[in-house]
Design a protein around this motif. Structure first.
Motif, PDB file in Angstrom:
ATOM      1  N   MET A  42       0.772  -1.507   0.225  1.00  0.00           N
ATOM      2  CA  MET A  42       0.124  -0.276  -0.082  1.00  0.00           C
ATOM      3  C   MET A  42       1.061   1.389  -0.112  1.00  0.00           C
ATOM      4  O   MET A  42       2.701   1.030   1.037  1.00  0.00           O
ATOM      5  N   SER A  43       0.106   2.191  -0.430  1.00  0.00           N
ATOM      6  CA  SER A  43       0.993   3.749  -0.570  1.00  0.00           C
ATOM      7  C   SER A  43      -0.060   4.614  -0.684  1.00  0.00           C
ATOM      8  O   SER A  43      -0.744   4.590  -1.652  1.00  0.00           O
ATOM      9  N   LEU A  44       0.278   5.583  -0.598  1.00  0.00           N
ATOM     10  CA  LEU A  44       0.171   7.411  -1.051  1.00  0.00           C
ATOM     11  C   LEU A  44       0.774   7.608  -1.889  1.00  0.00           C
ATOM     12  O   LEU A  44       1.964   7.745  -2.014  1.00  0.00           O
ATOM     13  N   ILE A  45       0.304   8.230  -3.154  1.00  0.00           N
ATOM     14  CA  ILE A  45       0.636   9.032  -4.400  1.00  0.00           C
ATOM     15  C   ILE A  45       1.012  10.411  -3.873  1.00  0.00           C
ATOM     16  O   ILE A  45      -0.065  10.989  -3.434  1.00  0.00           O
ATOM     17  N   VAL A  46       2.045  11.009  -3.885  1.00  0.00           N
ATOM     18  CA  VAL A  46       2.488  12.440  -3.736  1.00  0.00           C
ATOM     19  C   VAL A  46       1.350  12.574  -4.704  1.00  0.00           C
ATOM     20  O   VAL A  46       2.967  13.322  -5.575  1.00  0.00           O
ATOM     21  N   HIS A  47       0.817  13.922  -5.441  1.00  0.00           N
ATOM     22  CA  HIS A  47       0.819  14.333  -6.158  1.00  0.00           C
ATOM     23  C   HIS A  47       1.405  15.805  -6.130  1.00  0.00           C
ATOM     24  O   HIS A  47       1.480  16.705  -6.736  1.00  0.00           O
ATOM     25  N   SER A  48       1.185  16.970  -5.284  1.00  0.00           N
ATOM     26  CA  SER A  48       1.248  17.962  -4.420  1.00  0.00           C
ATOM     27  C   SER A  48       1.973  17.841  -3.460  1.00  0.00           C
ATOM     28  O   SER A  48       1.614  17.029  -2.484  1.00  0.00           O
ATOM     29  N   GLU A  76      -4.710   2.175  -2.087  1.00  0.00           N
ATOM     30  CA  GLU A  76      -5.254   1.175  -1.749  1.00  0.00           C
ATOM     31  C   GLU A  76      -6.380   1.330  -0.660  1.00  0.00           C
ATOM     32  O   GLU A  76      -5.956   2.508   0.421  1.00  0.00           O
ATOM     33  N   GLU A  77      -7.146   0.873  -0.295  1.00  0.00           N
ATOM     34  CA  GLU A  77      -7.688   1.189   0.888  1.00  0.00           C
ATOM     35  C   GLU A  77      -7.010   1.215   2.354  1.00  0.00           C
ATOM     36  O   GLU A  77      -6.245   0.331   2.845  1.00  0.00           O
ATOM     37  N   ILE A  78      -6.891   2.560   3.129  1.00  0.00           N
ATOM     38  CA  ILE A  78      -6.401   2.894   4.262  1.00  0.00           C
ATOM     39  C   ILE A  78      -6.629   4.316   5.340  1.00  0.00           C
ATOM     40  O   ILE A  78      -7.022   4.802   5.068  1.00  0.00           O
ATOM     41  N   GLY A  79      -6.451   3.286   6.560  1.00  0.00           N
ATOM     42  CA  GLY A  79      -6.807   4.545   7.770  1.00  0.00           C
ATOM     43  C   GLY A  79      -4.989   5.779   7.924  1.00  0.00           C
ATOM     44  O   GLY A  79      -4.261   5.194   7.517  1.00  0.00           O
ATOM     45  N   ILE A  80      -5.967   6.794   8.151  1.00  0.00           N
ATOM     46  CA  ILE A  80      -5.147   8.047   7.959  1.00  0.00           C
ATOM     47  C   ILE A  80      -5.496   9.103   9.404  1.00  0.00           C
ATOM     48  O   ILE A  80      -6.895   8.614   9.539  1.00  0.00           O
ATOM     49  N   ALA A 115      -1.746   3.639   8.194  1.00  0.00           N
ATOM     50  CA  ALA A 115      -1.696   3.212   8.801  1.00  0.00           C
ATOM     51  C   ALA A 115      -0.720   2.311   9.059  1.00  0.00           C
ATOM     52  O   ALA A 115       0.086   2.348   7.457  1.00  0.00           O
ATOM     53  N   GLY A 116       0.251   1.688   9.909  1.00  0.00           N
ATOM     54  CA  GLY A 116       1.210   0.702   9.656  1.00  0.00           C
ATOM     55  C   GLY A 116       2.262   1.669   9.681  1.00  0.00           C
ATOM     56  O   GLY A 116       3.504   1.267   9.516  1.00  0.00           O
ATOM     57  N   GLY A 117       2.614   3.077   9.805  1.00  0.00           N
ATOM     58  CA  GLY A 117       3.214   3.715   8.986  1.00  0.00           C
ATOM     59  C   GLY A 117       4.126   4.120   8.167  1.00  0.00           C
ATOM     60  O   GLY A 117       3.611   2.966   7.080  1.00  0.00           O
ATOM     61  N   ILE A 118       4.929   4.945   7.751  1.00  0.00           N
ATOM     62  CA  ILE A 118       5.368   5.586   6.333  1.00  0.00           C
ATOM     63  C   ILE A 118       6.630   4.359   6.694  1.00  0.00           C
ATOM     64  O   ILE A 118       7.754   4.701   7.681  1.00  0.00           O
ATOM     65  N   ASP A 119       7.018   3.367   5.406  1.00  0.00           N
ATOM     66  CA  ASP A 119       7.661   2.830   5.278  1.00  0.00           C
ATOM     67  C   ASP A 119       9.003   2.452   4.817  1.00  0.00           C
ATOM     68  O   ASP A 119       8.680   1.948   3.864  1.00  0.00           O
ATOM     69  N   GLY A 140      -1.906  -3.238   7.544  1.00  0.00           N
ATOM     70  CA  GLY A 140      -2.546  -2.713   8.760  1.00  0.00           C
ATOM     71  C   GLY A 140      -3.263  -1.772   7.747  1.00  0.00           C
ATOM     72  O   GLY A 140      -2.678  -1.010   6.917  1.00  0.00           O
ATOM     73  N   HIS A 141      -4.767  -1.891   7.911  1.00  0.00           N
ATOM     74  CA  HIS A 141      -5.442  -0.725   7.609  1.00  0.00           C
ATOM     75  C   HIS A 141      -5.695   0.597   8.844  1.00  0.00           C
ATOM     76  O   HIS A 141      -6.422   1.372   8.685  1.00  0.00           O
ATOM     77  N   GLY A 142      -5.982   0.095  10.221  1.00  0.00           N
ATOM     78  CA  GLY A 142      -5.487   1.070  10.818  1.00  0.00           C
ATOM     79  C   GLY A 142      -6.587   1.392  11.413  1.00  0.00           C
ATOM     80  O   GLY A 142      -8.371   0.853  10.677  1.00  0.00           O
ATOM     81  N   GLN A 143      -7.646   2.000  12.684  1.00  0.00           N
ATOM     82  CA  GLN A 143      -9.016   1.951  13.120  1.00  0.00           C
ATOM     83  C   GLN A 143      -8.882   3.237  12.212  1.00  0.00           C
ATOM     84  O   GLN A 143      -7.752   4.013  12.970  1.00  0.00           O
ATOM     85  N   ALA A 144     -10.461   3.713  12.241  1.00  0.00           N
ATOM     86  CA  ALA A 144     -10.290   5.368  11.647  1.00  0.00           C
ATOM     87  C   ALA A 144     -11.356   5.519  12.115  1.00  0.00           C
ATOM     88  O   ALA A 144     -12.469   4.680  12.597  1.00  0.00           O
TER      89      ALA A 144
END
Length: 332
Positions: A1-7, A67-71, A117-121, A152-156
């Motif tokens: 899982m990841s987050l794409i940084v657009h700006s 993907e689905e992820i908690g932040i 969720a899971g921290g930045i790896d 992990g998805h973390g609690q949201a």
């Protein structure tokens, strides 16, 4: 899982609790400027506080979930939305695949934090994922980067009340190595002076401005370079105090008039430009008691998390929800 940084803003870095233990080798701890915010985010997501997060100085950016992820969002409150709909700060949310998270400018304070969720790896270096820009360890996050996340998805859907530490205030300090070189009148003037956070500030340190003459120690030109630590207040040649922060140098020869106690450093780093700051001396015994209370409060943070209740006005598809169910007959 990841987050794409657009700006993204110009001063965003990955931070965790830092890398202690390398001071004798010339490397300061670094780590999140506001460690309290790091713990708040971990509590919101139900994970360990040593997980790495994105530290955003003054401005955030735009991020897409793959993907689905908690932040979670903590620290200096910033403008934030998910797919254009306003989202709560000091809260955890669920992002589904393709959703866009937009974090704007800080409304208060300086440093905001985006937790996943899971921290930045990111790749650990010397036991930490923290960037230390002055030591050229790691780098700022840039548009086009991928922020990989742990398992992990973390609690949201939770929120936490945050302490008001984003507008300056009183910083409690203890005597430092060279405090005795300053006269009693100078120390009294330090406590009675209202300082303002100056424009010169980064993760190494922050200058304080004030009216009136500067502060000087007796024989300060003869002081040898000694070990220094975050929270130390150095008096420069101009007599202006500098509070040293996580990426400070490891030795220095400017006289240190006092040291901000660790539990008050979040208030110092989050003071915006121009905010008023005062100093108050406390004894070492009081400082230890205050720090113990602070650590106990950090341990209690997971118990302070509560469900995030959405305002119906913020639910664009409110009519699609089944708001009444389980009806029974009053005569049965």
């Amino acid at each position: 899982m990841s987050l794409i940084v657009h700006s993204i803003g110009p001063a965003c870095t990955i931070q965790d609790q830092g890398r202690p233990g390398y001071l004798d080798q010339g490397l300061s701890r670094s780590g999140a400027a506001d460690l309290l915010a790091l713990h708040e985010g971990a509590a919101l997501l139900g994970q360990r506080p040593d997980c790495a997060a994105l530290e955003m100085a003054g401005f955030g950016g735009t991020f897409e979930a793959t993907e689905e992820i908690g932040i979670a969002l903590t620290g200096a409150p910033m403008q934030v939305s998910i797919d254009g709909a306003p989202a709560a700060w000091n809260a955890s949310h669920l992002l589904t695949s393709g959703q866009m998270l937009t974090i704007g400018a800080a409304r208060q304070g300086i440093y905001g934090y985006l937790h996943v969720a899971g921290g930045i790896d990111a790749k650990p270096i010397l036991g930490s994922r923290s960037a230390h820009l002055t030591a050229k360890v790691g780098e700022t996050v840039a548009a086009g980067d991928l922020l990989p996340t742990g398992a992990g998805h973390g609690q949201a859907g939770f929120k936490i009340a945050s302490t008001d530490r984003f507008n300056g205030g009183t910083l409690r300090v203890i005597a430092s190595v060279q405090t005795s070189l300053f006269s009693a009148a100078t120390l009294d003037r330090l406590e009675s002076t209202t300082f303002h956070r100056g424009a010169r500030a980064n993760r190494m340190g922050m200058q304080l401005d004030m009216e009136g003459p500067g502060f000087a120690a007796e024989g300060q030109l003869n002081i040898l370079s000694e070990v220094i630590t975050p929270g130390d207040i150095q008096m420069t040649g101009s007599g202006n105090p500098f509070i040293l922060l996580p990426e400070c140098q490891t030795t220095g020869g400017y006289p240190r008039i006092a040291t901000v106690i660790p539990c008050d450093l979040p208030r110092a780093v989050q003071a915006p430009s121009g905010a008023s700051l005062r100093f108050q001396f406390v004894t070492l015994e009081d400082a230890l008691a205050l720090h113990a209370a602070f650590e106990a409060e950090l341990a209690r943070l997971p118990k302070r998390v509560e469900p995030l209740v959405r305002d119906p006005h913020d639910i664009a598809d409110l009519l699609s929800y089944q708001l009444v169910s389980g009806m029974i007959s009053a005569t049965d």
